[in-house]
Design a protein around this motif. Sequence first.
Motif, mmCIF file in Angstrom:
data_model
loop_
_atom_site.group_PDB
_atom_site.id
_atom_site.type_symbol
_atom_site.label_atom_id
_atom_site.label_comp_id
_atom_site.label_asym_id
_atom_site.label_seq_id
_atom_site.Cartn_x
_atom_site.Cartn_y
_atom_site.Cartn_z
ATOM 1 N N GLU A 84 0.860 -1.178 0.000
ATOM 2 C CA GLU A 84 0.000 0.000 0.000
ATOM 3 C C GLU A 84 0.898 1.229 0.000
ATOM 4 O O GLU A 84 1.768 1.363 0.858
ATOM 5 C CB GLU A 84 -0.895 -0.025 1.238
ATOM 6 C CG GLU A 84 -2.082 0.886 1.135
ATOM 7 C CD GLU A 84 -3.051 0.666 2.280
ATOM 8 O OE1 GLU A 84 -3.885 -0.258 2.182
ATOM 9 O OE2 GLU A 84 -2.943 1.408 3.262
ATOM 10 N N THR A 138 0.959 5.527 -0.381
ATOM 11 C CA THR A 138 0.168 6.754 -0.352
ATOM 12 C C THR A 138 0.883 7.854 -1.122
ATOM 13 O O THR A 138 2.077 8.088 -0.916
ATOM 14 C CB THR A 138 -0.073 7.203 1.108
ATOM 15 O OG1 THR A 138 -0.740 6.144 1.801
ATOM 16 C CG2 THR A 138 -0.925 8.453 1.165
ATOM 17 N N GLU A 197 -8.711 5.116 -3.808
ATOM 18 C CA GLU A 197 -7.846 3.939 -3.750
ATOM 19 C C GLU A 197 -7.805 3.298 -5.131
ATOM 20 O O GLU A 197 -8.846 3.101 -5.764
ATOM 21 C CB GLU A 197 -8.409 2.945 -2.725
ATOM 22 C CG GLU A 197 -7.503 1.778 -2.470
ATOM 23 C CD GLU A 197 -7.982 0.930 -1.304
ATOM 24 O OE1 GLU A 197 -7.980 -0.301 -1.461
ATOM 25 O OE2 GLU A 197 -8.346 1.487 -0.260
ATOM 26 N N HIS A 212 -2.208 -1.528 -3.552
ATOM 27 C CA HIS A 212 -3.111 -0.377 -3.697
ATOM 28 C C HIS A 212 -2.326 0.925 -3.568
ATOM 29 O O HIS A 212 -1.426 1.017 -2.726
ATOM 30 C CB HIS A 212 -4.209 -0.399 -2.624
ATOM 31 C CG HIS A 212 -5.130 -1.555 -2.789
ATOM 32 N ND1 HIS A 212 -4.905 -2.772 -2.187
ATOM 33 C CD2 HIS A 212 -6.268 -1.688 -3.497
ATOM 34 C CE1 HIS A 212 -5.876 -3.604 -2.505
ATOM 35 N NE2 HIS A 212 -6.715 -2.963 -3.300
ATOM 36 N N ILE A 257 -3.019 4.671 -2.460
ATOM 37 C CA ILE A 257 -3.968 5.508 -1.762
ATOM 38 C C ILE A 257 -3.628 6.959 -2.109
ATOM 39 O O ILE A 257 -2.495 7.399 -1.907
ATOM 40 C CB ILE A 257 -3.876 5.325 -0.214
ATOM 41 C CG1 ILE A 257 -3.947 3.837 0.150
ATOM 42 C CG2 ILE A 257 -4.935 6.154 0.494
ATOM 43 C CD1 ILE A 257 -5.199 3.129 -0.251
ATOM 44 N N LYS A 308 -4.363 10.828 -1.384
ATOM 45 C CA LYS A 308 -4.944 11.749 -0.385
ATOM 46 C C LYS A 308 -4.592 13.183 -0.738
ATOM 47 O O LYS A 308 -3.558 13.472 -1.233
ATOM 48 C CB LYS A 308 -4.384 11.443 0.999
ATOM 49 C CG LYS A 308 -4.848 10.133 1.553
ATOM 50 C CD LYS A 308 -4.350 9.975 2.955
ATOM 51 C CE LYS A 308 -4.885 8.694 3.558
ATOM 52 N NZ LYS A 308 -4.498 8.550 4.932
#
Length: 110
Positions: A40, A42, A91, A106, A108, A110
């Motif tokens: 994951e 970001t 996502e 994934h 993410i 933001k």
Amino acid sequence: MTKLLKNAALASLLLTSFATLADIPTYELVMKDHQFQPAELTIPAAQKVKLVIKNQDDNAEEFESHALHVEKIIPGNSQGFVILRPLEEGEYKFVGEFHEDKMIGHIIVK
């Protein structure tokens, strides 16, 4: 245009392109043992980013994401990169297509 001027123009264009790439925030994914590290990641919304993908396995793997509209084959023990367009918050799934059943990650935003 003379050959010298054409070469100078081409060199200027290439340097500008490399400078632009250098200004893009860079993130890294590693493919090892048919897993993504990190699984994951970001990144900021509404900003173009460079994603460097390092394949530390012996065999080639394809980084693929339908959500991101990206696919890139990375040979074994090498690396490549993709440029992700500015994305909306959310996502976004990606897979290692050659091991899609267990190689899932994934992004993410933001």
